[in-house]
Design a protein around this motif. Structure first.
Motif, short mmCIF file in Angstrom:
data_model
loop_
_atom_site.label_atom_id
_atom_site.label_comp_id
_atom_site.label_asym_id
_atom_site.label_seq_id
_atom_site.Cartn_x
_atom_site.Cartn_y
_atom_site.Cartn_z
N PHE A 370 -0.09 -35.32 59.03
CA PHE A 370 0.65 -36.32 59.78
C PHE A 370 0.31 -37.73 59.30
N LEU A 371 -0.98 -37.99 59.07
CA LEU A 371 -1.39 -39.31 58.58
C LEU A 371 -0.76 -39.60 57.22
N ALA A 372 -0.68 -38.56 56.37
CA ALA A 372 -0.03 -38.74 55.06
C ALA A 372 1.46 -39.02 55.23
N LEU A 373 2.10 -38.32 56.16
CA LEU A 373 3.53 -38.56 56.45
C LEU A 373 3.74 -39.99 56.89
N ARG A 374 2.88 -40.47 57.78
CA ARG A 374 3.03 -41.83 58.28
C ARG A 374 2.84 -42.87 57.18
#
Length: 409
Positions: A370-374
């Motif tokens: 999720f952090l990478a997506l953001r």
């Protein structure tokens, strides 16, 4: 065998649409909506009939005459008892006769989209047998059969595999929504050498206008699923659901700690159980809902889901068509899928690394993805735009292919 319609003869074509429609699955109903729109555009003079699980709902929503896929119920208790003693054979015969009656005078039977060629949460005596029965009836009635942009596999039950393979083999025309589906049908013995691949039909639905409202707080849509494993009513179904729910509770609480607003939604009426259970764990006093920190989706269609997603910045979802809706409204998306179809869709959109498996879901991996997506979301939107442009081009080709099929019906 009935005589078939010819465009040149100037008669009225009758087209039947067969599938699990009107029973609370938004993706299935969205596939039907997209196909009805295509047919009304391509062959506006055609008479449409829907053969489905929820004919009343389909008639109400789309105005299409509809009949039930099931056999008429035995009225008397004695008849029902005799049917049970005869291993349901009388009921199956009645079902075939009812299907033959419904298909009489129909020129084409179309199975529009959906993952119709798998056995998720189903038994051989359920949709695998029903689909085969209707395909046999359509053939006997002289109708031509088309499977359009369907999903296939896995099919874990041996008898289900036979029924679904036989049903697909009866079709005159087949297209799939991804290469994995076609490859799967080849692996179970179907000759798919002439079968084509086109995008999922629901990508043809028009997206709502883009939201112009911008808020400082990041809004994350979390699409939940009432997941009990692949097999319906398995011995460990409740344990599987509890393990999934525990991880999603922890993830939503973590999102809140990250300063995110969370919007919860489902993709099937049955997902209300997962949404309710999660809220009971994180918001028993309804304070989060009262403050607007957590909101609940109310859309019961793909159009409704897309409208809600326009107000979100990113999406984390399990249902295939929730993931598709997120892409349709250009939202960076992370999938927690129970089958390869989600991976195939996101890979086509350039988001392959953002696919996780629901059965082996690890909370820390989910957080890091999720952090990478953001961090990458601005770079991902152009990839989604390219995907949507190509999907539009391919769906136009699908329309041309469908029209050729109908002209032969």
């Amino acid at each position: 065998m009935v005589s078939r319609h010819s465009f040149q003869e100037g008669g009225t074509m009758r087209v039947a649409l067969l599938g699990q429609f009107g029973s609370g699955n938004y993706g299935n109903d969205g596939s039907l909506t997209a196909m009805v729109a295509s047919l009304r555009r391509l062959v506006p003079e055609a008479e449409l009939l829907c053969i489905c699980s929820g004919p009343t709902e389909v008639r109400r929503r789309l105005g299409v005459p509809s009949v039930s896929i099931g056999a008429p119920a035995f009225v008397s208790a004695r008849a029902r008892a005799l049917d049970r003693y005869a291993f349901r054979i009388p009921n199956r015969i009645r079902g075939l006769l009812a299907a033959l009656s419904a298909c009489r005078g129909v020129d084409a039977v179309i199975v529009p989209g959906t993952g119709i060629l798998d056995d998720f949460h189903d038994r051989a005596s359920g949709w695998p047998f029903v689909l085969l029965r209707w395909c046999i009836a359509a053939r006997l009635a002289g109708a031509r059969i088309a499977f359009i942009s369907v999903g296939a596999g896995p099919i874990r039950g041996r008898l289900s595999r036979r029924y679904l393979t036989w049903a697909a083999a009866l079709a005159h025309h087949r297209t799939y929504r991804d290469e994995g589906s076609r490859d799967f049908m080849v692996s179970v013995g179907l000759d798919a050498s002439h079968d084509l691949i086109f995008p999922d039909l629901a990508l043809g639905l028009s997206p709502p206008p883009r939201s112009l409202v911008k808020v400082a707080q990041t809004t994350v849509a979390v699409g939940l699923i009432s997941y009990f494993g692949w097999v319906k009513d398995g011995t460990d179904s409740e344990a599987i659901f509890e393990a999934y729910l525990e991880k999603m509770v922890a993830f939503v609480e973590w999102l809140r700690c990250q300063g995110c607003h969370v919007h919860l939604l489902g993709g099937d009426d049955s997902d209300a159980r997962a949404v309710t259970a999660l809220l009971d764990r994180i918001d028993g006093d309804q304070a989060l809902r009262g403050s607007g920190a957590v909101t609940i989706g109310t859309g019961r269609s793909l159009e409704g889901v897309m409208e809600e997603l326009t107000h979100c910045d990113m999406v984390v979802a399990s249902r295939f068509h929730n993931v598709l809706c997120a892409l349709r409204v250009r939202r960076p998306t992370l999938s927690i899928g129970y089958a390869e179809k989600n991976r195939a869709l996101l890979t086509a959109a350039g988001l392959g690394p953002f696919c996780l498996d629901i059965d082996s879901l690890d909370l820390e991996t989910l957080k890091s993805r999720f952090l990478a997506l953001r961090s990458e979301k601005c770079n991902l939107i152009p990839r989604i735009d390219e995907f949507l442009t190509e999907a539009e081009r391919q769906l136009a080709q699908q329309d041309a292919s469908l029209l050729r099929f109908l002209k032969d019906a």
